[in-house]
Design a protein around this motif. Structure first.
Motif, short mmCIF file in Angstrom:
data_model
loop_
_atom_site.label_atom_id
_atom_site.label_comp_id
_atom_site.label_asym_id
_atom_site.label_seq_id
_atom_site.Cartn_x
_atom_site.Cartn_y
_atom_site.Cartn_z
N PHE A 1 -8.08 22.17 -4.51
CA PHE A 1 -8.35 23.61 -4.43
C PHE A 1 -7.10 24.47 -4.49
N VAL A 2 -5.94 23.87 -4.53
CA VAL A 2 -4.69 24.65 -4.59
C VAL A 2 -4.06 24.46 -5.96
N SER A 3 -3.15 25.35 -6.29
CA SER A 3 -2.47 25.25 -7.57
C SER A 3 -1.55 24.03 -7.57
N LYS A 4 -1.13 23.64 -8.76
CA LYS A 4 -0.29 22.44 -8.87
C LYS A 4 1.05 22.60 -8.14
N PRO A 5 1.74 23.74 -8.24
CA PRO A 5 2.99 23.87 -7.49
C PRO A 5 2.79 23.80 -5.97
N VAL A 6 1.73 24.41 -5.48
CA VAL A 6 1.45 24.35 -4.04
C VAL A 6 1.09 22.91 -3.65
N GLY A 7 0.33 22.24 -4.49
CA GLY A 7 -0.02 20.84 -4.23
C GLY A 7 1.20 19.95 -4.19
N ARG A 8 2.14 20.17 -5.11
CA ARG A 8 3.38 19.38 -5.11
C ARG A 8 4.19 19.66 -3.85
N PHE A 9 4.24 20.91 -3.43
CA PHE A 9 4.96 21.25 -2.20
C PHE A 9 4.32 20.55 -1.00
N LEU A 10 2.99 20.58 -0.93
CA LEU A 10 2.29 19.89 0.16
C LEU A 10 2.53 18.38 0.11
N GLU A 11 2.57 17.81 -1.09
CA GLU A 11 2.83 16.38 -1.22
C GLU A 11 4.22 16.04 -0.69
N LEU A 12 5.20 16.90 -0.96
CA LEU A 12 6.56 16.65 -0.46
C LEU A 12 6.60 16.75 1.06
N ILE A 13 5.84 17.68 1.64
CA ILE A 13 5.76 17.79 3.10
C ILE A 13 5.13 16.52 3.69
N CYS B 1 0.82 -1.21 0.00
CA CYS B 1 0.00 0.00 0.00
C CYS B 1 0.86 1.27 0.00
N VAL B 2 1.97 1.24 0.72
CA VAL B 2 2.87 2.40 0.71
C VAL B 2 3.49 2.55 -0.67
N ARG B 3 3.96 1.44 -1.23
CA ARG B 3 4.61 1.48 -2.54
C ARG B 3 3.68 2.01 -3.62
N MET B 4 2.43 1.56 -3.60
CA MET B 4 1.47 1.93 -4.64
C MET B 4 0.60 3.12 -4.25
N PHE B 5 0.87 3.69 -3.08
CA PHE B 5 0.09 4.80 -2.55
C PHE B 5 -1.40 4.45 -2.51
N ARG B 6 -1.71 3.37 -1.81
CA ARG B 6 -3.08 2.88 -1.71
C ARG B 6 -3.67 3.03 -0.32
N HIS B 7 -2.92 3.60 0.62
CA HIS B 7 -3.51 3.81 1.94
C HIS B 7 -4.59 4.89 1.87
N ILE B 8 -5.49 4.85 2.79
CA ILE B 8 -6.56 5.84 2.84
C ILE B 8 -5.93 7.20 3.11
N HIS B 9 -6.33 8.19 2.34
CA HIS B 9 -5.81 9.53 2.52
C HIS B 9 -6.86 10.54 2.09
N VAL B 10 -6.70 11.75 2.55
CA VAL B 10 -7.62 12.83 2.20
C VAL B 10 -6.92 13.71 1.18
N ASP B 11 -7.51 13.83 0.02
CA ASP B 11 -6.89 14.64 -1.02
C ASP B 11 -7.76 15.82 -1.46
N LEU B 12 -8.71 16.18 -0.62
CA LEU B 12 -9.62 17.27 -0.96
C LEU B 12 -8.88 18.59 -1.14
N LEU B 13 -7.92 18.86 -0.25
CA LEU B 13 -7.19 20.12 -0.31
C LEU B 13 -6.44 20.29 -1.63
N TYR B 14 -5.91 19.19 -2.17
CA TYR B 14 -5.13 19.27 -3.41
C TYR B 14 -5.98 19.74 -4.59
#
Length: 191
Positions: free
Chosen positions: A99-111, A84-97
Protein backbone atom coordinates in the motif's frame (compact mmCIF):
# COMPACT_ATOMS: atom_id res chain seq x y z
CA UNK A 1 -20.10 -26.48 -3.73
CA UNK A 2 -19.14 -26.60 -7.33
CA UNK A 3 -18.60 -29.80 -9.19
CA UNK A 4 -15.31 -29.68 -11.02
CA UNK A 5 -14.95 -32.06 -13.89
CA UNK A 6 -11.44 -33.27 -14.58
CA UNK A 7 -10.53 -34.82 -17.88
CA UNK A 8 -9.85 -38.51 -17.45
CA UNK A 9 -6.17 -39.39 -17.61
CA UNK A 10 -5.07 -42.72 -18.97
CA UNK A 11 -2.49 -44.90 -17.26
CA UNK A 12 -0.13 -44.36 -20.18
CA UNK A 13 -0.40 -40.55 -19.84
CA UNK A 14 0.37 -40.83 -16.13
CA UNK A 15 3.40 -43.02 -16.82
CA UNK A 16 4.78 -40.52 -19.34
CA UNK A 17 4.34 -37.66 -16.91
CA UNK A 18 7.41 -38.92 -15.06
CA UNK A 19 9.56 -38.97 -18.19
CA UNK A 20 9.97 -35.20 -18.43
CA UNK A 21 13.53 -34.18 -18.89
CA UNK A 22 14.91 -31.87 -16.25
CA UNK A 23 17.82 -29.52 -16.70
CA UNK A 24 21.03 -29.79 -14.76
CA UNK A 25 20.80 -29.50 -11.01
CA UNK A 26 21.73 -26.02 -9.72
CA UNK A 27 23.44 -26.16 -6.33
CA UNK A 28 24.57 -22.53 -6.41
CA UNK A 29 21.90 -21.23 -3.97
CA UNK A 30 23.33 -23.39 -1.18
CA UNK A 31 26.09 -22.28 1.17
CA UNK A 32 28.45 -24.20 3.43
CA UNK A 33 26.11 -24.00 6.42
CA UNK A 34 23.33 -25.60 4.37
CA UNK A 35 25.46 -28.69 3.72
CA UNK A 36 26.46 -28.90 7.38
CA UNK A 37 22.78 -28.67 8.31
CA UNK A 38 21.97 -31.46 5.87
CA UNK A 39 24.69 -33.68 7.38
CA UNK A 40 23.43 -33.03 10.93
CA UNK A 41 19.87 -33.72 9.76
CA UNK A 42 20.90 -37.14 8.41
CA UNK A 43 22.78 -37.80 11.64
CA UNK A 44 19.60 -37.00 13.54
CA UNK A 45 17.62 -39.30 11.25
CA UNK A 46 20.10 -42.09 11.89
CA UNK A 47 19.80 -41.60 15.67
CA UNK A 48 16.01 -41.68 15.49
CA UNK A 49 16.07 -44.82 13.36
CA UNK A 50 18.58 -46.45 15.72
CA UNK A 51 16.39 -45.56 18.69
CA UNK A 52 13.32 -47.03 16.99
CA UNK A 53 15.18 -50.18 15.95
CA UNK A 54 16.75 -50.84 19.33
CA UNK A 55 13.56 -50.10 21.24
CA UNK A 56 10.97 -51.94 19.16
CA UNK A 57 12.99 -54.62 17.37
CA UNK A 58 15.66 -55.48 19.93
CA UNK A 59 13.51 -54.49 22.93
CA UNK A 60 16.56 -52.88 24.52
CA UNK A 61 16.93 -49.23 23.49
CA UNK A 62 20.10 -47.20 23.54
CA UNK A 63 19.59 -44.37 26.02
CA UNK A 64 21.94 -41.98 24.26
CA UNK A 65 20.09 -41.86 20.93
CA UNK A 66 17.28 -39.65 22.24
CA UNK A 67 19.65 -37.04 23.67
CA UNK A 68 21.84 -36.97 20.57
CA UNK A 69 18.78 -36.70 18.28
CA UNK A 70 17.36 -33.84 20.36
CA UNK A 71 20.68 -31.98 20.24
CA UNK A 72 20.91 -32.58 16.49
CA UNK A 73 17.42 -31.10 16.13
CA UNK A 74 18.54 -27.95 17.95
CA UNK A 75 21.52 -27.63 15.62
CA UNK A 76 19.36 -28.21 12.53
CA UNK A 77 16.87 -25.54 13.60
CA UNK A 78 19.43 -22.84 14.24
CA UNK A 79 21.73 -23.60 11.30
CA UNK A 80 18.64 -23.85 9.08
CA UNK A 81 17.66 -20.39 10.27
CA UNK A 82 20.88 -19.05 8.77
CA UNK A 83 19.68 -20.20 5.36
CA UNK A 84 16.30 -18.58 6.00
CA UNK A 85 17.98 -15.26 6.82
CA UNK A 86 20.20 -15.47 3.74
CA UNK A 87 17.31 -16.28 1.40
CA UNK A 88 14.77 -14.14 3.27
CA UNK A 89 12.51 -17.11 3.95
CA UNK A 90 11.46 -16.37 7.53
CA UNK A 91 7.81 -15.65 8.12
CA UNK A 92 7.12 -11.96 7.70
CA UNK A 93 4.22 -9.61 7.12
CA UNK A 94 4.48 -7.69 3.88
CA UNK A 95 0.96 -6.31 3.63
CA UNK A 96 2.06 -2.74 4.34
CA UNK A 97 4.53 -2.77 1.43
CA UNK A 98 1.66 -3.28 -1.00
CA UNK A 99 0.00 0.00 0.00
CA UNK A 100 2.99 2.36 0.06
CA UNK A 101 5.05 3.73 -2.77
CA UNK A 102 8.23 1.95 -3.79
CA UNK A 103 10.61 4.54 -2.24
CA UNK A 104 8.71 4.43 1.06
CA UNK A 105 8.71 0.63 0.91
CA UNK A 106 12.47 0.57 0.35
CA UNK A 107 12.98 2.93 3.27
CA UNK A 108 10.84 0.68 5.50
CA UNK A 109 12.79 -2.37 4.31
CA UNK A 110 16.05 -0.69 5.32
CA UNK A 111 14.60 0.10 8.76
CA UNK A 112 13.52 -3.53 9.14
CA UNK A 113 17.00 -4.62 8.05
CA UNK A 114 18.58 -2.46 10.75
CA UNK A 115 16.20 -3.81 13.40
CA UNK A 116 16.99 -7.37 12.28
CA UNK A 117 20.74 -6.70 12.42
CA UNK A 118 20.35 -5.23 15.89
CA UNK A 119 18.31 -8.21 17.05
CA UNK A 120 20.82 -10.76 15.78
CA UNK A 121 23.73 -8.79 17.25
CA UNK A 122 21.99 -8.67 20.62
CA UNK A 123 20.99 -12.34 20.63
CA UNK A 124 24.54 -13.32 19.62
CA UNK A 125 25.89 -11.34 22.57
CA UNK A 126 23.32 -12.96 24.90
CA UNK A 127 24.30 -16.40 23.66
CA UNK A 128 27.96 -15.61 24.36
CA UNK A 129 27.03 -14.59 27.90
CA UNK A 130 25.03 -17.80 28.28
CA UNK A 131 28.04 -19.82 27.11
CA UNK A 132 30.15 -18.26 29.83
CA UNK A 133 27.71 -19.69 32.38
CA UNK A 134 26.87 -23.16 31.03
CA UNK A 135 29.49 -23.82 28.34
CA UNK A 136 31.27 -26.48 30.41
CA UNK A 137 28.24 -28.62 31.26
CA UNK A 138 28.24 -32.26 30.20
CA UNK A 139 25.49 -34.19 28.44
CA UNK A 140 23.41 -36.54 30.59
CA UNK A 141 23.74 -39.88 28.80
CA UNK A 142 26.91 -39.30 26.79
CA UNK A 143 30.11 -37.97 28.28
CA UNK A 144 30.40 -35.08 25.83
CA UNK A 145 30.31 -31.35 26.53
CA UNK A 146 26.96 -29.67 25.85
CA UNK A 147 29.07 -26.79 24.65
CA UNK A 148 29.16 -28.54 21.27
CA UNK A 149 25.48 -27.66 20.86
CA UNK A 150 25.73 -24.27 22.57
CA UNK A 151 28.69 -23.12 20.48
CA UNK A 152 26.94 -24.27 17.32
CA UNK A 153 23.89 -22.19 18.27
CA UNK A 154 26.20 -19.25 19.01
CA UNK A 155 27.86 -19.68 15.59
CA UNK A 156 24.43 -19.84 13.96
CA UNK A 157 23.36 -16.56 15.58
CA UNK A 158 26.65 -14.96 14.52
CA UNK A 159 26.07 -16.21 10.96
CA UNK A 160 22.50 -14.90 11.02
CA UNK A 161 23.90 -11.52 12.06
CA UNK A 162 26.43 -11.59 9.20
CA UNK A 163 23.83 -12.74 6.66
CA UNK A 164 21.43 -9.98 7.79
CA UNK A 165 24.26 -7.46 7.47
CA UNK A 166 25.04 -8.81 4.01
CA UNK A 167 21.36 -8.50 3.02
CA UNK A 168 21.38 -4.89 4.25
CA UNK A 169 24.42 -4.10 2.12
CA UNK A 170 22.77 -5.74 -0.90
CA UNK A 171 19.58 -3.72 -0.22
CA UNK A 172 21.53 -0.46 -0.15
CA UNK A 173 23.67 -1.13 -3.22
CA UNK A 174 21.32 -3.17 -5.41
CA UNK A 175 18.56 -2.11 -7.74
CA UNK A 176 16.33 -4.77 -6.26
CA UNK A 177 16.09 -5.56 -2.55
CA UNK A 178 16.47 -9.03 -1.08
CA UNK A 179 12.73 -9.02 -0.28
CA UNK A 180 11.83 -8.16 -3.85
CA UNK A 181 14.07 -10.95 -5.18
CA UNK A 182 12.59 -13.43 -2.70
CA UNK A 183 9.05 -12.37 -3.63
CA UNK A 184 9.91 -12.71 -7.30
CA UNK A 185 11.36 -16.20 -6.73
CA UNK A 186 8.26 -17.26 -4.82
CA UNK A 187 5.91 -15.96 -7.52
CA UNK A 188 7.84 -17.70 -10.31
CA UNK A 189 7.89 -21.00 -8.41
CA UNK A 190 4.17 -20.74 -7.73
CA UNK A 191 4.58 -21.18 -3.98
Amino acid sequence: MTDQQHAPVSVEEMAHAFEEENGPVDLSPYAVEDWITLAVFWGMGFCVFLQFFTRYVLNNSFAWTEEIAANCLVVVVFLGSVMCVRMFRHIHVDLLYRFVSKPVGRFLELIVDLITIGFFAYITWLMWRYLEIVGDERMVTVDLPRGIVFYTVFAAFALMFLRALHNFIKDITGKQTVREKAQEAVSTQGI
